[in-house]
Design a protein around this motif. Structure first.
Motif, PDB file in Angstrom:
ATOM      1  N   MET A   1       1.022  -1.027   0.043  1.00  0.00           N
ATOM      2  CA  MET A   1      -0.175   0.065  -0.038  1.00  0.00           C
ATOM      3  C   MET A   1       0.904   1.356  -0.036  1.00  0.00           C
ATOM      4  SD  MET A   1      -3.430   0.849   2.317  1.00  0.00           S
ATOM      5  CE  MET A   1      -2.713  -0.008   3.748  1.00  0.00           C
ATOM      6  N   SER A   2       0.481   2.340  -0.590  1.00  0.00           N
ATOM      7  CA  SER A   2       1.163   3.429  -0.767  1.00  0.00           C
ATOM      8  C   SER A   2       1.237   4.371   0.414  1.00  0.00           C
ATOM      9  CB  SER A   2       0.780   4.326  -1.794  1.00  0.00           C
ATOM     10  OG  SER A   2      -0.287   4.859  -1.836  1.00  0.00           O
ATOM     11  N   ILE A   3       2.508   5.194   0.442  1.00  0.00           N
ATOM     12  CA  ILE A   3       2.716   5.895   1.752  1.00  0.00           C
ATOM     13  C   ILE A   3       1.414   7.101   1.745  1.00  0.00           C
ATOM     14  CG2 ILE A   3       4.269   7.556   2.738  1.00  0.00           C
ATOM     15  CD1 ILE A   3       6.557   5.697   1.711  1.00  0.00           C
ATOM     16  N   ALA A   4       1.169   7.513   0.675  1.00  0.00           N
ATOM     17  CA  ALA A   4       0.255   8.488   0.613  1.00  0.00           C
ATOM     18  C   ALA A   4      -1.086   8.086   0.990  1.00  0.00           C
ATOM     19  CB  ALA A   4       0.049   9.036  -0.767  1.00  0.00           C
ATOM     20  N   LEU A   5      -1.551   6.893   0.582  1.00  0.00           N
ATOM     21  CA  LEU A   5      -2.846   6.197   1.162  1.00  0.00           C
ATOM     22  C   LEU A   5      -2.646   5.973   2.923  1.00  0.00           C
ATOM     23  CD1 LEU A   5      -5.778   5.333   1.007  1.00  0.00           C
ATOM     24  CD2 LEU A   5      -4.640   3.236   0.109  1.00  0.00           C
ATOM     25  N   LEU A   6      -1.686   5.629   3.208  1.00  0.00           N
ATOM     26  CA  LEU A   6      -1.467   5.243   4.796  1.00  0.00           C
ATOM     27  C   LEU A   6      -1.644   6.732   5.417  1.00  0.00           C
ATOM     28  CD1 LEU A   6       1.497   2.688   4.855  1.00  0.00           C
ATOM     29  CD2 LEU A   6      -0.807   2.418   5.440  1.00  0.00           C
ATOM     30  N   GLU A   7      -0.896   7.702   4.997  1.00  0.00           N
ATOM     31  CA  GLU A   7      -1.158   9.065   5.535  1.00  0.00           C
ATOM     32  C   GLU A   7      -2.656   9.599   5.473  1.00  0.00           C
ATOM     33  OE1 GLU A   7       0.989  10.835   7.344  1.00  0.00           O
ATOM     34  OE2 GLU A   7       2.499   9.300   7.008  1.00  0.00           O
ATOM     35  N   VAL A   8      -3.386   9.415   4.573  1.00  0.00           N
ATOM     36  CA  VAL A   8      -4.607   9.764   4.520  1.00  0.00           C
ATOM     37  C   VAL A   8      -5.570   8.926   5.444  1.00  0.00           C
ATOM     38  CG1 VAL A   8      -6.830   9.873   3.095  1.00  0.00           C
ATOM     39  CG2 VAL A   8      -4.710  10.644   2.125  1.00  0.00           C
ATOM     40  N   LEU A   9      -5.327   7.592   5.600  1.00  0.00           N
ATOM     41  CA  LEU A   9      -5.921   6.703   6.526  1.00  0.00           C
ATOM     42  C   LEU A   9      -5.701   7.115   7.925  1.00  0.00           C
ATOM     43  CD1 LEU A   9      -5.277   3.179   4.948  1.00  0.00           C
ATOM     44  CD2 LEU A   9      -7.559   4.668   4.986  1.00  0.00           C
ATOM     45  N   LYS A  10      -4.530   7.691   8.108  1.00  0.00           N
ATOM     46  CA  LYS A  10      -4.411   8.322   9.508  1.00  0.00           C
ATOM     47  C   LYS A  10      -5.248   9.420  10.045  1.00  0.00           C
ATOM     48  CE  LYS A  10       0.497   7.193   9.677  1.00  0.00           C
ATOM     49  NZ  LYS A  10       2.083   7.839   9.696  1.00  0.00           N
ATOM     50  N   GLY A  11      -6.123   9.995   9.033  1.00  0.00           N
ATOM     51  CA  GLY A  11      -7.029  11.078   9.339  1.00  0.00           C
ATOM     52  C   GLY A  11      -8.163  10.842   9.847  1.00  0.00           C
ATOM     53  N   PHE A  12      -8.576   9.295   9.682  1.00  0.00           N
ATOM     54  CA  PHE A  12     -10.011   9.322  10.167  1.00  0.00           C
ATOM     55  C   PHE A  12     -10.096   8.749  11.742  1.00  0.00           C
ATOM     56  CE2 PHE A  12      -9.673   8.028   5.673  1.00  0.00           C
ATOM     57  CZ  PHE A  12     -10.723   8.713   5.384  1.00  0.00           C
ATOM     58  N   GLU A  13     -11.501   9.312  12.304  1.00  0.00           N
ATOM     59  CA  GLU A  13     -11.827   8.905  13.692  1.00  0.00           C
ATOM     60  C   GLU A  13     -12.254   7.685  13.940  1.00  0.00           C
ATOM     61  OE1 GLU A  13     -14.191  11.745  15.681  1.00  0.00           O
ATOM     62  OE2 GLU A  13     -13.306  13.510  14.818  1.00  0.00           O
ATOM     63  N   THR A  14     -13.143   7.152  13.130  1.00  0.00           N
ATOM     64  CA  THR A  14     -13.777   5.765  13.337  1.00  0.00           C
ATOM     65  C   THR A  14     -12.794   4.692  12.999  1.00  0.00           C
ATOM     66  OG1 THR A  14     -15.700   6.837  12.877  1.00  0.00           O
ATOM     67  CG2 THR A  14     -15.795   4.629  12.913  1.00  0.00           C
ATOM     68  N   PHE A  15     -12.191   4.805  11.804  1.00  0.00           N
ATOM     69  CA  PHE A  15     -11.344   3.586  11.224  1.00  0.00           C
ATOM     70  C   PHE A  15      -9.702   3.929  11.440  1.00  0.00           C
ATOM     71  CE2 PHE A  15     -15.439   3.766   9.078  1.00  0.00           C
ATOM     72  CZ  PHE A  15     -15.728   2.596   9.124  1.00  0.00           C
ATOM     73  N   VAL A  16      -9.177   2.684  11.831  1.00  0.00           N
ATOM     74  CA  VAL A  16      -7.568   2.710  12.134  1.00  0.00           C
ATOM     75  C   VAL A  16      -6.806   1.504  11.308  1.00  0.00           C
ATOM     76  CG1 VAL A  16      -5.996   2.368  13.746  1.00  0.00           C
ATOM     77  CG2 VAL A  16      -7.886   3.668  14.296  1.00  0.00           C
ATOM     78  N   TYR A  17      -6.029   1.825  10.613  1.00  0.00           N
ATOM     79  CA  TYR A  17      -5.229   0.994   9.650  1.00  0.00           C
ATOM     80  C   TYR A  17      -4.378   0.164  10.620  1.00  0.00           C
ATOM     81  CZ  TYR A  17      -2.045  -1.471   6.604  1.00  0.00           C
ATOM     82  OH  TYR A  17      -1.268  -2.553   6.028  1.00  0.00           O
ATOM     83  N   ASP A  18      -4.739  -1.360  10.944  1.00  0.00           N
ATOM     84  CA  ASP A  18      -3.558  -2.153  11.636  1.00  0.00           C
ATOM     85  C   ASP A  18      -2.720  -2.903  10.593  1.00  0.00           C
ATOM     86  OD1 ASP A  18      -2.414  -4.333  12.758  1.00  0.00           O
ATOM     87  OD2 ASP A  18      -4.639  -4.620  14.122  1.00  0.00           O
ATOM     88  N   SER A  19      -1.545  -2.619  10.650  1.00  0.00           N
ATOM     89  CA  SER A  19      -0.391  -3.096   9.902  1.00  0.00           C
ATOM     90  C   SER A  19      -0.290  -4.542   9.846  1.00  0.00           C
ATOM     91  CB  SER A  19       0.674  -2.604   9.868  1.00  0.00           C
ATOM     92  OG  SER A  19       1.458  -2.434  11.197  1.00  0.00           O
ATOM     93  N   LYS A  20      -0.247  -5.127  11.240  1.00  0.00           N
ATOM     94  CA  LYS A  20       0.044  -6.428  11.616  1.00  0.00           C
ATOM     95  C   LYS A  20      -1.199  -7.425  10.950  1.00  0.00           C
ATOM     96  CE  LYS A  20       2.228  -5.443  15.982  1.00  0.00           C
ATOM     97  NZ  LYS A  20       2.248  -5.564  17.403  1.00  0.00           N
ATOM     98  N   LEU A  21      -2.666  -6.910  11.028  1.00  0.00           N
ATOM     99  CA  LEU A  21      -3.660  -7.776  10.329  1.00  0.00           C
ATOM    100  C   LEU A  21      -3.792  -7.323   9.006  1.00  0.00           C
ATOM    101  CD1 LEU A  21      -6.169  -7.644  13.420  1.00  0.00           C
ATOM    102  CD2 LEU A  21      -4.591  -9.609  12.850  1.00  0.00           C
ATOM    103  N   ASN A  22      -3.261  -6.254   8.474  1.00  0.00           N
ATOM    104  CA  ASN A  22      -3.371  -5.987   7.116  1.00  0.00           C
ATOM    105  C   ASN A  22      -4.824  -5.598   6.670  1.00  0.00           C
ATOM    106  OD1 ASN A  22      -2.447  -4.806   4.639  1.00  0.00           O
ATOM    107  ND2 ASN A  22      -2.790  -6.822   3.727  1.00  0.00           N
ATOM    108  N   ARG A  23      -5.536  -4.914   7.985  1.00  0.00           N
ATOM    109  CA  ARG A  23      -6.789  -4.474   7.637  1.00  0.00           C
ATOM    110  C   ARG A  23      -7.192  -3.000   8.202  1.00  0.00           C
ATOM    111  NH1 ARG A  23      -9.645  -9.117   9.884  1.00  0.00           N
ATOM    112  NH2 ARG A  23     -11.516  -7.893   9.368  1.00  0.00           N
ATOM    113  N   ILE A  24      -8.352  -2.552   8.070  1.00  0.00           N
ATOM    114  CA  ILE A  24      -8.714  -1.373   8.235  1.00  0.00           C
ATOM    115  C   ILE A  24      -9.836  -1.682   9.618  1.00  0.00           C
ATOM    116  CG2 ILE A  24      -9.653   1.045   7.852  1.00  0.00           C
ATOM    117  CD1 ILE A  24      -8.475   0.448   5.037  1.00  0.00           C
ATOM    118  N   VAL A  25      -9.536  -1.273  10.605  1.00  0.00           N
ATOM    119  CA  VAL A  25     -10.674  -1.610  11.581  1.00  0.00           C
ATOM    120  C   VAL A  25     -11.277  -0.524  12.248  1.00  0.00           C
ATOM    121  CG1 VAL A  25     -10.503  -2.623  13.943  1.00  0.00           C
ATOM    122  CG2 VAL A  25      -8.687  -3.228  12.578  1.00  0.00           C
TER     123      VAL A  25
END
Length: 64
Positions: A1-25
């Motif tokens: 997954m691109s770094i740009a997408l990871l940076e955007v995903l950090k901005g959400f309150e309800t959802f968090v990216y879990d790199s160990k599970l490779n999922r958005i929780v």
């Protein structure tokens, strides 16, 4: 997954990216889920051509 997408995903309150599970929780219960954030994340994943599938409680499993 691109770094740009990871940076955007950090901005959400309800959802968090879990790199160990490779999922958005989802951090909330189904009734409290921010559907607008969910749909925005789905759109981002489509635009970045990331394969995914939906799991229970609006979690998103990223597929390699």
């Amino acid at each position: 997954m691109s770094i740009a997408l990871l940076e955007v995903l950090k901005g959400f309150e309800t959802f968090v990216y879990d790199s160990k599970l490779n999922r958005i929780v989802n951090q909330k219960f189904q009734e409290e889920t921010n559907i607008d954030e969910f749909l925005t994340i789905q759109n981002l994943l489509d635009n970045f051509h990331v394969r995914y599938q939906f799991d229970k409680n609006f979690d998103i499993q990223l597929v390699k």
